[in-house]
Design a protein around this motif. Structure first.
Motif, PDB file in Angstrom:
ATOM      1  N   MET A 188       3.480   6.360   6.272  1.00 17.23           N
ATOM      2  CA  MET A 188       3.352   4.943   6.630  1.00 17.23           C
ATOM      3  C   MET A 188       4.709   4.364   7.027  1.00 17.23           C
ATOM      4  O   MET A 188       4.807   3.585   7.981  1.00 17.23           O
ATOM      5  CB  MET A 188       2.759   4.153   5.455  1.00 17.23           C
ATOM      6  CG  MET A 188       1.271   4.363   5.283  1.00 17.23           C
ATOM      7  SD  MET A 188       0.625   3.495   3.845  1.00 17.23           S
ATOM      8  CE  MET A 188       0.300   1.881   4.522  1.00 17.23           C
ATOM      9  N   MET A 189       5.756   4.724   6.297  1.00 19.11           N
ATOM     10  CA  MET A 189       7.065   4.179   6.630  1.00 19.11           C
ATOM     11  C   MET A 189       7.617   4.797   7.910  1.00 19.11           C
ATOM     12  O   MET A 189       8.376   4.175   8.642  1.00 19.11           O
ATOM     13  CB  MET A 189       8.054   4.369   5.477  1.00 19.11           C
ATOM     14  CG  MET A 189       7.705   3.562   4.228  1.00 19.11           C
ATOM     15  SD  MET A 189       6.832   2.013   4.502  1.00 19.11           S
ATOM     16  CE  MET A 189       8.139   0.902   4.946  1.00 19.11           C
TER      17      MET A 189
ATOM     18  N   THR B 229       0.837  -1.200   0.000  1.00 19.01           N
ATOM     19  CA  THR B 229       0.000   0.000   0.000  1.00 19.01           C
ATOM     20  C   THR B 229       0.873   1.251   0.000  1.00 19.01           C
ATOM     21  O   THR B 229       0.635   2.187  -0.771  1.00 19.01           O
ATOM     22  CB  THR B 229      -0.914   0.023   1.239  1.00 19.01           C
ATOM     23  OG1 THR B 229      -1.591  -1.219   1.332  1.00 19.01           O
ATOM     24  CG2 THR B 229      -1.936   1.145   1.146  1.00 19.01           C
ATOM     25  N   ALA B 230       1.889   1.245   0.867  1.00 16.37           N
ATOM     26  CA  ALA B 230       2.775   2.404   0.940  1.00 16.37           C
ATOM     27  C   ALA B 230       3.461   2.643  -0.401  1.00 16.37           C
ATOM     28  O   ALA B 230       3.506   3.770  -0.904  1.00 16.37           O
ATOM     29  CB  ALA B 230       3.814   2.203   2.039  1.00 16.37           C
ATOM     30  N   ALA B 231       3.953   1.557  -0.998  1.00 16.38           N
ATOM     31  CA  ALA B 231       4.683   1.706  -2.253  1.00 16.38           C
ATOM     32  C   ALA B 231       3.778   2.197  -3.370  1.00 16.38           C
ATOM     33  O   ALA B 231       4.189   3.004  -4.212  1.00 16.38           O
ATOM     34  CB  ALA B 231       5.322   0.369  -2.633  1.00 16.38           C
TER      35      ALA B 231
ATOM     36  N   VAL C  69       8.373  -3.861  -4.172  1.00 18.78           N
ATOM     37  CA  VAL C  69       7.313  -3.360  -5.050  1.00 18.78           C
ATOM     38  C   VAL C  69       7.798  -2.121  -5.792  1.00 18.78           C
ATOM     39  O   VAL C  69       7.569  -1.953  -6.985  1.00 18.78           O
ATOM     40  CB  VAL C  69       6.039  -3.069  -4.232  1.00 18.78           C
ATOM     41  CG1 VAL C  69       5.040  -2.271  -5.052  1.00 18.78           C
ATOM     42  CG2 VAL C  69       5.405  -4.365  -3.770  1.00 18.78           C
ATOM     43  N   LYS C  70       8.502  -1.237  -5.072  1.00 15.83           N
ATOM     44  CA  LYS C  70       8.978  -0.006  -5.707  1.00 15.83           C
ATOM     45  C   LYS C  70       9.951  -0.314  -6.840  1.00 15.83           C
ATOM     46  O   LYS C  70       9.946   0.332  -7.882  1.00 15.83           O
ATOM     47  CB  LYS C  70       9.657   0.899  -4.673  1.00 15.83           C
ATOM     48  CG  LYS C  70       8.671   1.764  -3.926  1.00 15.83           C
ATOM     49  CD  LYS C  70       9.354   2.845  -3.146  1.00 15.83           C
ATOM     50  CE  LYS C  70       9.415   4.144  -3.905  1.00 15.83           C
ATOM     51  NZ  LYS C  70       8.144   4.875  -3.926  1.00 15.83           N
ATOM     52  N   SER C  71      10.801  -1.331  -6.611  1.00 10.91           N
ATOM     53  CA  SER C  71      11.790  -1.629  -7.645  1.00 10.91           C
ATOM     54  C   SER C  71      11.124  -2.309  -8.847  1.00 10.91           C
ATOM     55  O   SER C  71      11.600  -2.197  -9.968  1.00 10.91           O
ATOM     56  CB  SER C  71      12.905  -2.506  -7.081  1.00 10.91           C
ATOM     57  OG  SER C  71      12.402  -3.775  -6.770  1.00 10.91           O
TER      58      SER C  71
END
Lengths: 403, 383
Positions: free
Chosen positions: A247-248, A235-237, A297-299
């Motif tokens: 969130m982080m 969700t954060a990503a 997920v970000k990568s």
């Protein structure tokens, strides 16, 4: 972490054994030994490993016909049996012997408490319990001024373990009485493989039950923590920007806390129970997973196949569930596997302090806690669960690092 | 540097504020109060109890004149004890505590004088007031009173009792872990791939997966019961701290060994180490100073988690070895819903951890020139 190849076999082999013991253990153990996990089996608490006291679930008979004198309280040479109104076998002779034995059991237990199997029972107590002189001579072979040796009395007690149903099976001619010719001896007794605990419960069956509980709580907490972490991290990503930063930041703040004290705080708020421990552990274990999933997920976000999916109209939820997380499953699974030994250790820790699994259920932690008070006299109470906990954590850690 | 310190301090304070607020909200929303689970109490007694625990600052009761003549126990000992003011709007008596803590006694006494079975109300302050009050108290390092003692003892007194013991055990364990783990790690790094290295790796894997509840009883049985080197429990002299510290320190020593070996061996294989040797430095200096310094960088980041594991482990170790540390108060408090005591421990340990994190943050550039920026930045190999 690289390990030599033989540790792999050790880890997975040990893990398979422990898992099998946890899945089939309590029931299989009960079936084999006749001991239930929460049932009191003997009047002798803290009996050492190898102690025999209770008749086996399916006994064999030792054929010692001379021992019939031990059961024949009135000395008429016959042990009569008959069915009562409900159809169960009854034997007045056995009832008399059992009653005498019950009268004696308190004195036996006291003698056991003083010196274990080397204890001595006062002659007076034996005489009062026995009633008839002839029978007393039969059940205590070596009494002197100091009393009767407990070991001899326990040995004699094996013959009192003959049940009316056993006699019915021995009664070959069906005349409602077992004579010296028909008597086949005492039933074999089951062995307490790992001794008994403070209530005379079998330690081995309780250990298997505790192993199952620890493994179940550890696995469930790890799965729950992994799911929370995956949901939070992805969700954060996906959200990005201030939401992601916020969130982080939450993760960072909780990360800087003494984990287990937070769990203890949660437990003290909601009260100790197995479910609460599970939830509390999951509630603090998800942090590393959230961080890992977010960076994974970000990568992956910018990978061509993800862009293609987005162009084709794939929504964010579907994107995460169908494309992003499945494509990062290897590292996610590896991290999730490491959560299992951590959760098991934390559950054991909390149960050890009395904040986790509550009696009458057992976990490895409560078993160790119950035993530490008697480490000098009954080391097996701690040794068995401690060894199992160590092996469990070691095997899962090695297997997880290998994966 | 000053800007950096200010930044670290600010973020630490924000973290601590978030923790305090979080625990406050958790406690406010906990199902069941401190008195739940006990048998139903007389309303007056319950109100008095709540007031004693500092949960209510006003007790309202129907007034029939008796309250004015309350005889307060210990009033002569402390004049403040009688400061509970009694005034009656609409025929109700309101009791407010005075300044001294002993006024709670007055409330308890008054509560018993109120007619039986009459509704007695312990009026709690509003959520915002409670929050503001707690934050104010925390700023004064006042952690409140423990429920378990019915307000007789403050959390700070309990902590003052237990923390020195816990700190001594933790400090000894940390020292032991460093003195054992770091040299063994360096030694293993100089002997990469030999049987000694592999043996140490296996031993450290085994040690890392040994929970304190396994190692503690094991060491106790071996060294205190079988071979009577130490006493099996209690605290009568400094030698009683050895076994607990060993139990706590061994796991940590294994982690230090691994980290030192990893850091030092990457350095020893890097061009920097090669260059140092080429300049004629003796191997002892390369390993003992340069490799150690390189290995210390990741260990600095490990300081907060190490401290956390020491704090957690000390609870087990204190329970196993019957030491009069924080665990004695914490475990009982957690079982008896003594929220202030548990919260006090959590907050104190959070402060310690946040301080350790801040310290690690500040020391990082001291050890690692790459983080200093400017002309001083000299990147070296590895990592």
């Amino acid at each position: 972490m690289k390990h030599p190849s033989w540790t792999r076999g050790l880890a997975f082999g040990g893990l398979a054994l422990l898992a099998a013991a946890a899945v089939a253990g309590p029931e299989a153990g009960t079936l084999a030994t006749g001991f239930g996990y929460d049932e009191q089996h003997t009047t002798f608490p803290f009996a050492p490993p190898g102690f025999r006291d209770v008749p086996a679930a399916r006994p064999a008979f030792d054929g010692d016909a001379a021992a019939m004198a031990l059961l024949d309280v009135d000395g008429d040479g016959r042990l009569s049996i008959a069915r009562d109104a409900s159809g169960a076998w009854r034997s007045p002779d056995l009832d008399a012997a059992a009653a005498a034995w019950r009268r004696l059991s308190m004195a036996l237990s006291d003698a056991w408490g003083v010196a274990g199997l080397e204890g001595r029972v006062p002659v007076q107590a034996v005489r009062e319990a026995a009633g008839s002189k002839a029978w007393m001579a039969a059940i205590h072979p070596a009494c002197d001024g100091d009393g009767c040796p407990l070991a001899g009395l326990v040995e004699a007690s094996r013959f009192l373990r003959v049940a009316p149903a056993h006699l019915a099976a021995m009664d070959a001619d069906g005349d409602g009485a077992v004579t010296a010719g028909e008597f086949r001896g005492a039933p074999s007794t089951s062995m307490h493989l790992l001794g008994t605990d403070d209530l005379g419960r079998d330690t081995a069956v309780r250990l298997l039950d505790g192993l199952r509980m620890s493994l179940a709580v550890g696995l469930a907490a790890a799965v729950a923590a992994a799911l929370i972490g995956i949901a939070w991290g992805s969700t954060a990503a996906m959200a990005g920007g201030a939401v992601e930063a916020g969130m982080m930041r939450v993760v960072d703040v909780i990360y800087g806390l003494p984990f287990l004290f937070l769990v203890i705080l949660l437990i003290s708020l909601v009260g100790p129970s197995t479910l609460n421990v599970l939830l509390a552990i999951a509630g603090v274990q998800w942090l590393t997973m959230a961080r890992t999933v977010r960076s994974l997920v970000k990568s992956l976000r910018t990978a061509p196949f993800i862009e293609a999916a987005e162009v084709m109209g794939c929504g964010p939820v579907r994107l995460v569930a169908k494309h992003l997380v499945p494509n990062a499953r290897r590292p996610i699974l590896a991290w999730a596997a490491l959560l299992v030994p951590a959760s098991i250790k934390e559950e054991a820790f909390l149960s050890f302090l009395g904040l986790g699994v509550q009696a009458p259920r057992a976990s490895l932690g409560t078993l160790i806690a119950d035993g530490t008070g008697r480490l000098a006299e009954s080391p097996w109470l701690v040794a068995a669960p401690a060894a199992v906990l160590f092996l469990l954590v070691l095997c899962i850690t090695l297997a997880a690092e290998d994966a | 540097m000053i800007r950096r310190i200010a930044k670290v301090l600010a973020s630490s304070l924000v973290t601590l504020w978030a923790i305090a607020t979080g625990t406050f909200l958790l406690m406010e929303n906990a199902p069941g109060g401190p008195l739940s689970g006990e048998r139903r109490l007389e309303p007056a007694v319950e109100a008095a109890n709540l007031a004693q625990m500092g949960l209510a600052d006003l007790v309202r009761a129907p007034c029939d004149g008796t309250l004015r003549d309350v005889e307060v126990q210990g009033a002569e000992a402390s004049p403040d004890a009688a400061a509970g003011t009694v005034d009656g709007p609409d025929g109700a008596c309101e009791l407010r505590p005075g300044r001294g803590g002993t006024v709670l006694l007055a409330l308890a006494q008054a509560g018993e004088k109120v007619r039986r079975n009459q509704p007695v109300l312990a009026v709690r302050p509003s959520l915002a007031t409670r929050y503001a009050r707690m934050m104010g108290a925390l700023a004064r390092l006042d952690l409140g009173v423990t429920y378990g003692s019915r307000g007789e003892r403050t959390v700070r007194e309990n902590l003052a009792d237990g923390l020195p013991v816990s700190m001594a055990v933790g400090g000894l364990a940390l020292a032991f872990a460093m003195l054992l783990g770091v040299p063994l790690g360096l030694w293993a790094a100089t002997r990469r791939g030999t049987w000694a290295d592999r043996l140490l790796a296996a031993a450290s894997t085994a040690a890392v997966s040994t929970p304190a509840i396994v190692l503690g009883p094991f060491l106790m049985y071996l060294l205190a019961i079988r071979f009577r080197v130490f006493r099996p429990g209690g605290l009568e002299g400094p030698s009683d701290l050895v076994l607990p510290a060993l139990t706590l320190g061994l796991v940590l020593a294994a982690v230090f060994q691994r980290m030192t070996r990893a850091g030092a061996s990457t350095f020893l294989e890097s061009p920097v180490a090669f260059a140092l040797r080429a300049r004629g430095l003796r191997e002892r200096r390369v390993v003992g100073i340069h490799a150690l310094r390189h290995a210390a960088i990741p260990m600095l980041g490990f300081l907060p988690p190490a401290l956390a594991s020491l704090l957690t482990g000390s609870v087990v170790v204190e329970t196993v070895f019957h030491l009069p540390g924080v665990a004695r108060y914490l475990v009982g408090a957690a079982l008896n819903r003594d929220h202030p005591m548990v919260m006090g421990v959590v907050l104190t340990y959070s402060v310690l951890l946040v301080a350790a994190t801040a310290l690690a943050d500040l020391l990082h550039p001291v050890l690692d020139p790459r983080l200093r920026g400017g002309r001083d930045a000299r990147p070296w190999g590895g990592e």
